[in-house]
Each structure stands twice: as structure tokens, then as C-alpha cells.
Design a protein around this motif. Structure first.
Motif, PDB file in Angstrom:
ATOM      1  N   THR A  44       3.606  -4.850  -5.739  1.00  0.00           N
ATOM      2  CA  THR A  44       3.707  -6.021  -4.923  1.00  0.00           C
ATOM      3  C   THR A  44       2.972  -6.957  -5.119  1.00  0.00           C
ATOM      4  O   THR A  44       3.493  -8.120  -4.826  1.00  0.00           O
ATOM      5  CB  THR A  44       3.323  -5.642  -3.427  1.00  0.00           C
ATOM      6  N   ALA A  45       1.778  -6.857  -5.763  1.00  0.00           N
ATOM      7  CA  ALA A  45       0.718  -7.918  -5.986  1.00  0.00           C
ATOM      8  C   ALA A  45       0.239  -8.608  -5.003  1.00  0.00           C
ATOM      9  O   ALA A  45      -0.080  -9.695  -4.719  1.00  0.00           O
ATOM     10  CB  ALA A  45       1.388  -9.279  -7.030  1.00  0.00           C
ATOM     11  N   PHE A  46       0.145  -7.669  -3.834  1.00  0.00           N
ATOM     12  CA  PHE A  46      -0.183  -8.346  -2.460  1.00  0.00           C
ATOM     13  C   PHE A  46      -1.722  -8.159  -2.767  1.00  0.00           C
ATOM     14  O   PHE A  46      -2.048  -7.318  -3.479  1.00  0.00           O
ATOM     15  CB  PHE A  46       0.202  -7.366  -1.361  1.00  0.00           C
ATOM     16  N   THR A  47      -2.640  -8.974  -1.904  1.00  0.00           N
ATOM     17  CA  THR A  47      -3.972  -8.856  -1.563  1.00  0.00           C
ATOM     18  C   THR A  47      -4.204  -7.635  -0.894  1.00  0.00           C
ATOM     19  O   THR A  47      -3.278  -7.024  -0.351  1.00  0.00           O
ATOM     20  CB  THR A  47      -4.572 -10.097  -0.983  1.00  0.00           C
ATOM     21  N   VAL A  48      -5.415  -7.073  -0.834  1.00  0.00           N
ATOM     22  CA  VAL A  48      -5.668  -6.059   0.141  1.00  0.00           C
ATOM     23  C   VAL A  48      -5.471  -6.149   1.471  1.00  0.00           C
ATOM     24  O   VAL A  48      -4.960  -5.298   2.153  1.00  0.00           O
ATOM     25  CB  VAL A  48      -7.357  -5.502   0.010  1.00  0.00           C
ATOM     26  N   ALA A  49      -5.791  -7.404   2.032  1.00  0.00           N
ATOM     27  CA  ALA A  49      -5.563  -7.582   3.455  1.00  0.00           C
ATOM     28  C   ALA A  49      -3.942  -7.692   3.478  1.00  0.00           C
ATOM     29  O   ALA A  49      -3.540  -7.254   4.540  1.00  0.00           O
ATOM     30  CB  ALA A  49      -6.129  -8.952   3.931  1.00  0.00           C
ATOM     31  N   GLN A  50      -3.285  -8.628   2.818  1.00  0.00           N
ATOM     32  CA  GLN A  50      -1.924  -8.276   2.684  1.00  0.00           C
ATOM     33  C   GLN A  50      -1.160  -7.105   3.041  1.00  0.00           C
ATOM     34  O   GLN A  50      -0.269  -6.734   3.674  1.00  0.00           O
ATOM     35  CB  GLN A  50      -1.125  -9.148   1.762  1.00  0.00           C
ATOM     36  N   THR A  51      -1.608  -6.098   1.849  1.00  0.00           N
ATOM     37  CA  THR A  51      -1.070  -4.766   1.699  1.00  0.00           C
ATOM     38  C   THR A  51      -1.502  -3.981   2.949  1.00  0.00           C
ATOM     39  O   THR A  51      -0.659  -3.514   3.519  1.00  0.00           O
ATOM     40  CB  THR A  51      -1.795  -4.175   0.716  1.00  0.00           C
ATOM     41  N   LYS A  52      -2.672  -4.058   3.740  1.00  0.00           N
ATOM     42  CA  LYS A  52      -2.946  -3.319   4.857  1.00  0.00           C
ATOM     43  C   LYS A  52      -2.047  -3.735   5.989  1.00  0.00           C
ATOM     44  O   LYS A  52      -1.651  -3.140   6.853  1.00  0.00           O
ATOM     45  CB  LYS A  52      -4.466  -3.578   5.145  1.00  0.00           C
ATOM     46  N   ALA A  53      -1.901  -5.017   6.040  1.00  0.00           N
ATOM     47  CA  ALA A  53      -0.751  -5.758   7.219  1.00  0.00           C
ATOM     48  C   ALA A  53       0.515  -5.150   7.021  1.00  0.00           C
ATOM     49  O   ALA A  53       1.061  -4.900   8.007  1.00  0.00           O
ATOM     50  CB  ALA A  53      -1.110  -7.199   7.227  1.00  0.00           C
ATOM     51  N   ALA A  54       0.810  -4.935   5.767  1.00  0.00           N
ATOM     52  CA  ALA A  54       2.336  -4.785   5.668  1.00  0.00           C
ATOM     53  C   ALA A  54       2.499  -3.157   5.963  1.00  0.00           C
ATOM     54  O   ALA A  54       3.426  -2.820   6.463  1.00  0.00           O
ATOM     55  CB  ALA A  54       2.739  -5.235   4.134  1.00  0.00           C
ATOM     56  N   LEU A  55       1.515  -2.610   5.458  1.00  0.00           N
ATOM     57  CA  LEU A  55       1.539  -1.034   5.839  1.00  0.00           C
ATOM     58  C   LEU A  55       1.563  -0.848   7.428  1.00  0.00           C
ATOM     59  O   LEU A  55       2.215  -0.097   7.874  1.00  0.00           O
ATOM     60  CB  LEU A  55       0.267  -0.341   5.291  1.00  0.00           C
ATOM     61  N   ALA A  56       0.642  -1.628   8.058  1.00  0.00           N
ATOM     62  CA  ALA A  56       0.737  -1.366   9.333  1.00  0.00           C
ATOM     63  C   ALA A  56       1.912  -1.977  10.023  1.00  0.00           C
ATOM     64  O   ALA A  56       2.573  -1.293  11.098  1.00  0.00           O
ATOM     65  CB  ALA A  56      -0.489  -2.365  10.087  1.00  0.00           C
ATOM     66  N   ALA A  57       2.479  -2.978   9.562  1.00  0.00           N
ATOM     67  CA  ALA A  57       3.772  -3.362  10.009  1.00  0.00           C
ATOM     68  C   ALA A  57       5.030  -2.372   9.935  1.00  0.00           C
ATOM     69  O   ALA A  57       5.923  -2.446  10.902  1.00  0.00           O
ATOM     70  CB  ALA A  57       4.117  -4.572   9.271  1.00  0.00           C
ATOM     71  N   VAL A  58       4.890  -1.647   8.873  1.00  0.00           N
ATOM     72  CA  VAL A  58       5.919  -0.678   8.803  1.00  0.00           C
ATOM     73  C   VAL A  58       5.557   0.866   9.307  1.00  0.00           C
ATOM     74  O   VAL A  58       6.204   1.843   9.438  1.00  0.00           O
ATOM     75  CB  VAL A  58       6.633  -0.487   7.475  1.00  0.00           C
ATOM     76  N   GLY A  59       4.440   1.005   9.961  1.00  0.00           N
ATOM     77  CA  GLY A  59       3.937   2.211  10.533  1.00  0.00           C
ATOM     78  C   GLY A  59       3.671   3.214   9.518  1.00  0.00           C
ATOM     79  O   GLY A  59       3.847   4.329   9.886  1.00  0.00           O
ATOM     80  N   ALA A  60       3.329   2.766   8.443  1.00  0.00           N
ATOM     81  CA  ALA A  60       2.976   3.677   7.396  1.00  0.00           C
ATOM     82  C   ALA A  60       1.731   4.439   7.601  1.00  0.00           C
ATOM     83  O   ALA A  60       0.893   4.374   8.387  1.00  0.00           O
ATOM     84  CB  ALA A  60       2.748   2.957   5.814  1.00  0.00           C
ATOM     85  N   VAL A  61       1.989   6.081   7.258  1.00  0.00           N
ATOM     86  CA  VAL A  61       0.803   7.009   7.376  1.00  0.00           C
ATOM     87  C   VAL A  61       0.358   7.618   6.139  1.00  0.00           C
ATOM     88  O   VAL A  61       0.970   7.512   5.148  1.00  0.00           O
ATOM     89  CB  VAL A  61       1.419   8.105   8.455  1.00  0.00           C
ATOM     90  N   GLU A  62      -1.042   7.794   6.116  1.00  0.00           N
ATOM     91  CA  GLU A  62      -1.499   8.451   4.878  1.00  0.00           C
ATOM     92  C   GLU A  62      -1.671   9.960   4.975  1.00  0.00           C
ATOM     93  O   GLU A  62      -1.818  10.561   5.932  1.00  0.00           O
ATOM     94  CB  GLU A  62      -3.097   7.753   4.624  1.00  0.00           C
ATOM     95  N   ARG A  63      -0.984  10.421   3.840  1.00  0.00           N
ATOM     96  CA  ARG A  63      -0.930  11.795   3.721  1.00  0.00           C
ATOM     97  C   ARG A  63      -1.153  12.020   2.300  1.00  0.00           C
ATOM     98  O   ARG A  63      -0.609  11.885   1.386  1.00  0.00           O
ATOM     99  CB  ARG A  63       0.536  12.457   4.068  1.00  0.00           C
ATOM    100  N   GLU A  64      -2.222  12.994   2.265  1.00  0.00           N
ATOM    101  CA  GLU A  64      -2.735  13.335   0.894  1.00  0.00           C
ATOM    102  C   GLU A  64      -3.025  12.147  -0.091  1.00  0.00           C
ATOM    103  O   GLU A  64      -2.517  12.330  -1.448  1.00  0.00           O
ATOM    104  CB  GLU A  64      -1.866  14.619   0.290  1.00  0.00           C
TER     105      GLU A  64
END
Length: 390
Positions: free
Chosen positions: A228-248
């Protein structure tokens, strides 16, 4: 998941298991991921492998603007479906704007750039046909400024390429292949007028993240940032916006978490010949993960295959596992191949099917615009040699 199941899960999410059979080109690209172009034949094989789509249909879809090649994530060009055009194009605008800064350092004021944008657009609107860069330069005359040796060193010999990039990045023009084919890099430009994206930059980033995680079935933070070339802040915001969850260690869409838990790898062979730039590998640049443990020491031309960030040759794949390599030899009109074990009947059948497809539809299989039979002869010879000694 063990590694074999993880490979098969990625395979399934990419629609390489037959689940996209009968889909349109736009549907394939939406479900499995945009196809990297770079003047090579990957977009054609992407569509053929997943849905059996032949070049004639793909070219017709492009001519009808059902699919198109556009600059998007990281400013890179991909072939994508019409539903994604406006918002995906907005993701590449930053890369186009970055080239203006180069011109600024070369003494070109932004007002001069804007004036050339207006003139270029007027020429294309009046032309009634697509014009290549030389034709445009001839018609624009002195409005296009040469930037001399200093400009050449910075990759900007004139002001025209930057202006074309800016106009393309916001949909005012589009570039079209000179011969209507995706596997080359000779282009002309035509006026377009694509409506602006309705999504805000934050919404567009979230949309890409949702697509990306769906295409991959899960990716690490580092992998998402590379694509994506997103910054760390942009990446975390986008992950939160789609409700992504971390598994392994992988970020996944909520709908994929349960689906992955219930997933079982197919027992029967599912053989595909793919391009080295296929989305299965390129989206996460994780080709090494697609080698079985017993194949991770395989070498070709002294290079350890599992240590390469990008595959040096095209892979033969079974349910996500790389089981061999191939290249097309246009002189012999055949596929040169090397399988790590004895090829099965299913492997040979698919080799012949793809061989026929390339011969009949493409004539050759280039990895990128400057690829040629002579430039890949060393690889072809190495594959043939590896096959004869395995």
C-alpha cells in the motif's frame, strides 16, 4: 495452520482452485487482486489461469473500459476493473505529485506545469484520437520545455511526462496501448474525464486495505505497508477501519478468521503455471513461503530460489506450493520446464494447455517490457539443464 494448509488457503483466496471459473475479467481482478502489468504478459495469464479468459476477450474488455491499466497503489500500474477506477486512481496521485517536486528543483514553476496541463488537455480533446508522446510534443511545440542534461540525470528530460502523469492520475486523460495489447509498453493518450472518487483519502485507504486482506487471506503489517505504501499511522487506521484482527502474526478480515479455521487443503492436485509477478506472490512478496521445506535449497544458476525476493523464473504451482519453474521458448514454440520431482500427468496436461494458450494468443510470454527471447535464453538453458539432470 501448518505451512501446506497456509499455502492452500492463499491459493483458494486467489481463486486458483477453480472457484472463479466462468467469472468476467473485472470479477477476477476484483476477487483475486489487481494484475501487475509492467509491459509483460502477467495480466493475460492471471485471467486465463483463474477463469479461462483468452486474450481476445481481455483486449475487448479493455477496449470497452470494463478493465483498464491505471497507476494506483505506490504509483505502480495495475490492471483493474471499472468499479475500482476512481478510488484506486486516487491512491496514486501522491506519486504523480512527487514528480512535480523534481521539476521544481530544475527551475520549473508550478504555474508553467499547470499551463502545460491545460494545453495538453486541449490538444487531446481536439484530436479526436489518441496521440503518442511524440505527436503530442510536436503539436505542443515550445510549450514543452527541454530540461537538458541535468533533467536527464533526474529522469525528467522534458516537462511533458510529468504533465501526462498528473493528467492521468486524476482521470482527465488515460493512456491506451498502441496495438491494443497489455503485454507491451508503447502508449498513446486520449482525453477521458473520469468522475472524481467519492471516497475521502481515509476511506480510499480503508477500501484498499479491505481488498488487500481479502485477496491475500491475511498479511503481516510489513507486507501490507509494502503493497500500500501507507505510513504506519495510515496502516493502523485502515486496519482498524475494516475491523482487521491479528492471528499468528497475520492481519485478517473478521470473515476470513472463521473461514480459515474451517479450511482444509484439497487432496487432489490443482496445477497452474503462473507468472513470477502473479498476485499469489507479488501481493506479499513472499515467494519463499510457497516452497516446501524439502525444496528450499533448490538452486538455479547458482541462486538459491527460496532466498529471492522475487522469483527469477515463472513458477509451476500445485495448491500454492511451487513445484517447478518454466519459461516460454518462442523459437521452439514450447515451454521449457523443470519440476522438482517427476512431473505427473496433471502437470504435463497443464503445461501443454498453457503452451497452446501462449502460442495461439500471445506468441511469446514476456515478463516485462524489455524482456526478449535473447535476454531470457540463459534462463531457458538453465531450466533445460536442470530438468535433464533432475
Amino acid at each position: 495452520m501448518d505451512s501446506a494448509t497456509q499455502r492452500a488457503w492463499s491459493w483458494h483466496k486467489q481463486g486458483l482452485d477453480g472457484t472463479l471459473a466462468g467469472a468476467t475479467a473485472a470479477e477476477v481482478l476484483s476477487a483475486a487482486g489487481w494484475a501487475r502489468s509492467i509491459g509483460g504478459a502477467n495480466p493475460y495469464l492471471t485471467l486465463f489461469a483463474r477463469a479461462g479468459i483468452r486474450r481476445e476477450q481481455a483486449d475487448a474488455d479493455m477496449a470497452a473500459l470494463r478493465i483498464h491499466e491505471l497507476p494506483t497503489a505506490r504509483g505502480c500500474t495495475y490492471v483493474l476493473g471499472a468499479d475500482d477506477f476512481p478510488w484506486a486512481l486516487s491512491l496514486g496521485q501522491g506519486a504523480a505529485e512527487a514528480t512535480v517536486k523534481v521539476l521544481d528543483k530544475l527551475g520549473v514553476d508550478r504555474s508553467e506545469v499547470k499551463a502545460l496541463e491545460a494545453q495538453t488537455l486541449e490538444v487531446l480533446r481536439s484530436a479526436g484520437q489518441a496521440l503518442d508522446p511524440k505527436q503530442l510534443k510536436d503539436q505542443l511545440g515550445d510549450a514543452v520545455r527541454s530540461l537538458g542534461e541535468e533533467g536527464k540525470k533526474k529522469g525528467a528530460s522534458t516537462t511533458l511526462p510529468t504533465v501526462l502523469g498528473l493528467l492521468q492520475a486524476d482521470g482527465r486523460i488515460r493512456r491506451v496501448p498502441s496495438n491494443g495489447r497489455l503485454d507491451q509498453q508503447r502508449y498513446a493518450y486520449t482525453a477521458w474525464g473520469l468522475p472524481a472518487a467519492s471516497e475521502s483519502p481515509e476511506e480510499a485507504r480503508a477500501k484498499l486495505m479491505e481488498k488487500y486482506l481479502g485477496w491475500t487471506g491475511g498479511a503481516t503489517l510489513k507486507q501490507t505497508q509494502w503493497f500500500t505504501a501507507f505510513t504506519v499511522a495510515q496502516t493502523k487506521a485502515a486496519l482498524a477501519a475494516v475491523g482487521a484482527v491479528e492471528r499468528e502474526g497475520l492481519w485478517m478480515l473478521p470473515s476470513d478468521v472463521d473461514a480459515a479455521s474451517a479450511f482444509t487443503a484439497p487432496k487432489e492436485e490443482q496445477i497452474q503455471l503462473l507468472a513470477g509477478t502473479d498476485a499469489l506472490f507479488l501481493l506479499r512478496r513472499n515467494a519463499a513461503d510457497h516452497f516446501a521445506e524439502e525444496d528450499k535449497d533448490r538452486h538455479l544458476l547458482s541462486a538459491k530460489l527460496a532466498l529471492q525476493a522475487d522469483l527469477p523464473d515463472h513458477p509451476i504451482v500445485d495448491r500454492g506450493r511451487i513445484i517447478g519453474l518454466w519459461q516460454y521458448d518462442p523459437g521452439a514454440e514450447r515451454i521449457a520446464y523443470w519440476t522438482f520431482g517427476a512431473p505427473t500427468e496433471a502437470v504435463m496436461q497443464r503445461i501443454h494447455e498453457v503452451e497452446d494458450f501462449i502460442r495461439e494468443d500471445l506468441g511469446d510470454f514476456r515478463s516485462f517490457s524489455l524482456d526478449s527471447p535473447s535476454s531470457r535464453q540463459k534462463q531457458i538453458d538453465a531450466i533445460n539443464a536442470a530438468r535433464s539432470t533432475s
